[in-house]
Design an enzyme around this catalytic site. Structure first.
Site, PDB file in Angstrom:
ATOM      1  N   CYS A 148       0.817  -1.219   0.000  1.00 52.06           N
ATOM      2  CA  CYS A 148       0.000   0.000   0.000  1.00 52.06           C
ATOM      3  C   CYS A 148       0.850   1.269   0.000  1.00 52.06           C
ATOM      4  O   CYS A 148       0.534   2.243  -0.694  1.00 52.06           O
ATOM      5  CB  CYS A 148      -0.980   0.002   1.173  1.00 52.06           C
ATOM      6  SG  CYS A 148      -0.254  -0.304   2.786  1.00 52.06           S
ATOM      7  N   ASP A 201      -7.576   5.418  -1.394  1.00 57.33           N
ATOM      8  CA  ASP A 201      -7.195   4.182  -0.711  1.00 57.33           C
ATOM      9  C   ASP A 201      -6.446   3.246  -1.657  1.00 57.33           C
ATOM     10  O   ASP A 201      -7.024   2.748  -2.628  1.00 57.33           O
ATOM     11  CB  ASP A 201      -8.452   3.501  -0.177  1.00 57.33           C
ATOM     12  CG  ASP A 201      -8.145   2.440   0.865  1.00 57.33           C
ATOM     13  OD1 ASP A 201      -7.025   1.882   0.831  1.00 57.33           O
ATOM     14  OD2 ASP A 201      -9.019   2.163   1.710  1.00 57.33           O
ATOM     15  N   HIS A 218      -5.589   0.251  -1.109  1.00 58.66           N
ATOM     16  CA  HIS A 218      -5.892  -1.152  -0.839  1.00 58.66           C
ATOM     17  C   HIS A 218      -6.929  -1.733  -1.791  1.00 58.66           C
ATOM     18  O   HIS A 218      -7.246  -2.925  -1.709  1.00 58.66           O
ATOM     19  CB  HIS A 218      -6.387  -1.302   0.606  1.00 58.66           C
ATOM     20  CG  HIS A 218      -5.396  -0.804   1.629  1.00 58.66           C
ATOM     21  ND1 HIS A 218      -5.429   0.482   2.121  1.00 58.66           N
ATOM     22  CD2 HIS A 218      -4.338  -1.408   2.225  1.00 58.66           C
ATOM     23  CE1 HIS A 218      -4.448   0.642   2.992  1.00 58.66           C
ATOM     24  NE2 HIS A 218      -3.770  -0.489   3.074  1.00 58.66           N
TER      25      HIS A 218
END
Length: 472
Positions: A305, A429, A431
């Site tokens: 990440c 994000d 992820h």
């Protein structure tokens, strides 16, 4: 050349004319002043051509043909000089429709851009009416040089809701003529012997109210050799010398043209800003690419990440023209950390996490970009960092990487109230593991506004705030 802006609505229409013009010259002498004179005379002929009745503009993917210098004559007959420019949209066929030449309703997505693009093709009539003069054959024996090149004409104007086709045609013809003048300057300035550099038109969207500006650069000459021209442009348009407005990477990307690399750009633009009492929104400035898990045939689910957040930051610096270096791969990031002495050689090719400090080191090593680090001992303190984050996005405008524990995210902006202390964070994000589906990414919150409870209230966080180089 500054293009007029729409003042009557939040949407505006760009008319873009593209097409080749052939520049052909016969040079009977290598004397530089004489060569320049012949080239200038040829450009003059081309200017007369675009202002002549032979000039034709066709609206792409439609049956519409316009003769701008023939009283703005057009077909079909329903189109008149007083037809509004935006009404041309109804004649343009979509991919799903049959090419019947009939008008069609164009459905717009709720997330569609407020910019409408109408593409036109520049053409010249090759046939003439009336009797043709008889051919005359001559024979001349002399030594001469002949060269030709294709001029890639590319002109844009930005129209408002009241502009008619007649208004637009006058401006387009003038834009074509002006661009030929700029191309002539570029060719003569960069001509070496009998070698010509092809002129390259590029469009740049400057801060309001300046709007769209078209600049002609010599193709093949790198940005590093065009600083003098850029500095002159900054002075002409009264721009500060702290942002590379006129580097090629900053050329305006037309909304109807997909990016070839497949990455989504600026997904946050379709979001609605949160409402806070006396609050203001402070956002990332410029363009970035969304990098997340499982892209580039790389399985980094569960450990990559921070690498992806770093890639998003690097894409920002690349797409603003601060660097010509491509977005680094995971291995290139790891090698950079080995090169600066932060990691051992065995780190390259591993699945080890990195954090904000490593992101700072890689940005400095690969892009020569410095960063500030904000240390937060526990997540509950992030709610009090509104002023610092707002100031960062106001002055630097770069994406921020935040790491805490084993998680990393990218902060793209804050909504913050100085009076109440309320704050919301715009989070990208890394992820996410799905496809590049803007609807899914925004509806499911992979790019979205988050409250202070988004952070682990007891975990520590380090924020990497990249500093923008002050350069043109």
């Amino acid at each position: 050349m500054v293009v007029s802006d729409s003042q009557c609505s939040d949407t505006w229409t760009i008319l873009r004319v593209r097409g080749p013009l052939e520049l052909k010259c016969q040079l009977d002498s290598t004397d530089v002043p004489l060569m320049h004179k012949v080239i200038s005379r040829t450009f003059g002929t081309l200017q007369s051509l675009v202002k002549s009745e032979a000039c034709v503009l066709t609206v792409c993917d439609s049956p519409v043909i316009i003769w701008p210098n023939r009283g703005v004559h057009a077909t079909p007959d329903e189109i008149t000089p007083n037809t509004l420019c935006e009404d041309l949209q109804q004649w343009i066929q979509t991919d799903e429709q049959e090419s019947t030449g009939k008008r069609s309703a164009r459905k717009k997505s709720k997330k569609s851009s407020s910019v409408s693009i109408i593409n036109l093709r520049l053409m010249m009539e090759a046939t003439t009416t009336g009797p043709l003069p008889p051919p005359i054959l001559t024979r001349t024996i002399k030594k001469s040089h002949f060269f030709s090149t294709t001029l890639p004409m590319d002109c844009v104007i930005r129209t408002n809701c009241n502009d008619t086709i007649k208004d637009a045609c006058e401006r387009l013809v003038e834009a074509l003529s002006h661009q030929l003048c700029e191309m002539e300057k570029v060719i003569l300035q960069h001509m070496k012997g009998m070698t010509l550099l092809v002129p390259e038109p590029l469009h740049f969207l400057l801060p309001e109210p300046k709007g769209l500006v078209t600049v002609v650069y010599p193709a093949g000459v790198p940005d590093s050799q065009l600083e003098t021209q850029r500095r002159d442009l900054h002075q002409r348009f009264e721009l500060l010398d702290d942002w590379p407005y006129f580097r090629r990477a900053n050329a305006y990307h037309f909304p109807n043209e997909p990016y070839r690399d497949g990455y989504l750009r600026n997904p946050h633009l379709v979001l609605t800003h949160p409402t806070l009492d006396n609050g203001k929104v402070y956002l990332v400035q410029g363009i970035y690419s969304y990098h997340h898990y499982m892209q580039d045939h790389m399985d980094d689910n569960g450990w990559g990440c921070a690498y992806r957040s770093l890639q998003t930051i690097c894409s920002w610096f690349e797409q603003q023209g601060y660097t010509e270096r491509h977005v680094p791969t995971h291995k290139e990031i790891q090698q950079a950390l080995v090169d600066v002495g932060d990691k051992q050689k065995s780190f390259v090719g591993s699945r080890q996490w990195i954090g904000s400090i490593e992101v700072q080191a890689v940005l400095n090593q690969l892009l020569e970009v410095t960063s500030k680090i904000m240390f937060v001992s526990q997540g509950s303190e992030l709610a009090s960092k509104g002023r610092e984050l707002a100031n960062h996005f106001l002055t630097e405008g770069t994406p921020v990487m935040i790491g805490g524990g084993v998680l990393a995210h990218t902060i793209l902006g804050v909504a913050w109230s100085e009076t109440t202390g309320q704050i919301r964070y715009l989070i990208l994000d890394p992820h996410y593991t799905g496809a590049e589906d803007l609807q899914v990414i925004t509806d499911k919150g992979w790019c979205g506004w988050k409250g202070p409870d988004f952070w682990d209230q007891t975990a520590y966080y380090n924020l990497c705030l990249p500093q923008r180089p002050k350069t043109i």
